[in-house]
Design a protein around this motif. Structure first.
Motif, short mmCIF file in Angstrom:
data_model
loop_
_atom_site.label_atom_id
_atom_site.label_comp_id
_atom_site.label_asym_id
_atom_site.label_seq_id
_atom_site.Cartn_x
_atom_site.Cartn_y
_atom_site.Cartn_z
N ASN A 1 0.86 -1.18 0.00
CA ASN A 1 0.00 0.00 0.00
C ASN A 1 0.90 1.23 0.00
O ASN A 1 1.78 1.37 0.85
CB ASN A 1 -0.88 -0.04 1.26
CG ASN A 1 -1.88 1.08 1.31
OD1 ASN A 1 -1.69 2.16 0.76
ND2 ASN A 1 -2.98 0.83 2.00
N PRO A 2 0.69 2.16 -0.94
CA PRO A 2 1.57 3.33 -1.03
C PRO A 2 1.52 4.25 0.19
O PRO A 2 2.43 5.06 0.38
CB PRO A 2 1.11 4.04 -2.30
CG PRO A 2 -0.23 3.50 -2.62
CD PRO A 2 -0.30 2.13 -2.02
N ASP B 1 5.15 5.53 -0.18
CA ASP B 1 5.27 6.65 -1.13
C ASP B 1 4.89 7.97 -0.45
O ASP B 1 3.71 8.20 -0.13
CB ASP B 1 4.35 6.37 -2.33
CG ASP B 1 4.45 7.41 -3.42
OD1 ASP B 1 4.68 8.60 -3.13
OD2 ASP B 1 4.25 7.03 -4.59
N ARG C 1 4.68 11.05 -1.60
CA ARG C 1 3.73 11.89 -2.35
C ARG C 1 2.30 11.38 -2.21
O ARG C 1 1.37 12.15 -2.04
CB ARG C 1 4.13 11.98 -3.81
CG ARG C 1 5.25 12.98 -4.04
CD ARG C 1 5.46 13.19 -5.50
NE ARG C 1 5.74 11.88 -6.12
CZ ARG C 1 6.43 11.70 -7.20
NH1 ARG C 1 6.91 12.73 -7.85
NH2 ARG C 1 6.66 10.52 -7.68
N TYR C 2 2.15 10.07 -2.30
CA TYR C 2 0.82 9.48 -2.14
C TYR C 2 0.30 9.74 -0.72
O TYR C 2 -0.83 10.18 -0.53
CB TYR C 2 0.85 7.98 -2.42
CG TYR C 2 -0.48 7.33 -2.18
CD1 TYR C 2 -1.43 7.28 -3.18
CD2 TYR C 2 -0.80 6.78 -0.94
CE1 TYR C 2 -2.68 6.70 -2.95
CE2 TYR C 2 -2.03 6.21 -0.70
CZ TYR C 2 -2.97 6.16 -1.71
OH TYR C 2 -4.20 5.60 -1.48
N LYS D 1 -1.39 12.98 0.40
CA LYS D 1 -2.76 13.22 -0.03
C LYS D 1 -3.80 12.47 0.83
O LYS D 1 -4.99 12.63 0.61
CB LYS D 1 -2.93 12.80 -1.49
CG LYS D 1 -2.06 13.56 -2.45
CD LYS D 1 -2.20 12.98 -3.84
CE LYS D 1 -1.11 13.51 -4.75
NZ LYS D 1 -1.08 12.79 -6.03
N THR D 2 -3.35 11.67 1.77
CA THR D 2 -4.26 10.87 2.60
C THR D 2 -4.62 11.61 3.88
O THR D 2 -4.05 12.66 4.18
CB THR D 2 -3.62 9.52 2.97
OG1 THR D 2 -2.56 9.74 3.90
CG2 THR D 2 -3.12 8.77 1.74
N ARG E 1 3.61 9.29 5.49
CA ARG E 1 3.66 7.82 5.51
C ARG E 1 3.46 7.27 6.91
O ARG E 1 3.91 7.85 7.89
CB ARG E 1 5.00 7.33 4.96
CG ARG E 1 5.14 7.54 3.48
CD ARG E 1 6.53 7.22 2.97
NE ARG E 1 7.00 5.94 3.43
CZ ARG E 1 8.28 5.65 3.65
NH1 ARG E 1 9.22 6.54 3.44
NH2 ARG E 1 8.63 4.47 4.06
#
Length: 134
Positions: A32-33, A37, A39-40, A43-44, A49
């Motif tokens: 799971n990014p 990740d 950058r991903y 956005k969450t 991370r």
């Protein structure tokens, strides 16, 4: 003779490093990014991370099998609740505390906690193990 009594506890510190999180992803297959990740993850809802749930869950049997009650422990059951995420580079205290002992059966009920550097409980639960002194 049993060396442990109700209320005894052991605390170990572990850090959610990038290297450990990537190794958990490799071994578990959970890629799971949000774990891998930046950058991903930005956005969450987490904004950065987070470590896998397995990070804390692995810390608990590490303490049980090595320290309390120790070598030879057999995990019978484990319940847990995640309260907060663990972010990359968080330092976690893994706390295992003896809640109850059934001496005749060699069954230990253990309270388990993972607490971050801000003293927030990120995970809590109960583990039951079978163990006999060597």
């Amino acid at each position: 003779m049993n060396q442990w009594k109700i209320g005894d506890q052991v605390i170990k510190k572990i850090t959610a490093t990038d290297e450990i999180v990537r190794e958990i992803a490799r071994i578990s297959g959970d890629i799971n990014p949000v774990h891998l990740d930046d950058r991903y993850a930005k956005k969450t809802i987490f904004r950065k991370r987070i470590a896998h749930g397995l990070f804390c869950l692995n810390g608990i049997p590490m303490v049980i099998g090595n320290d309390i009650p120790g070598v030879g422990s057999i995990l019978l059951s484990q319940t847990f609740r995640y309260n907060k995420p663990v972010y990359i580079e968080d330092e976690i205290q893994v706390i295992v505390k003896i809640k109850d002992i059934e001496e005749t059966k060699g069954i230990y009920e253990l309270e388990t906690f993972c607490i971050n550097q801000g003293q927030e409980v990120v995970l809590e639960g109960i583990s039951k193990v079978k163990w006999r002194p060597q």
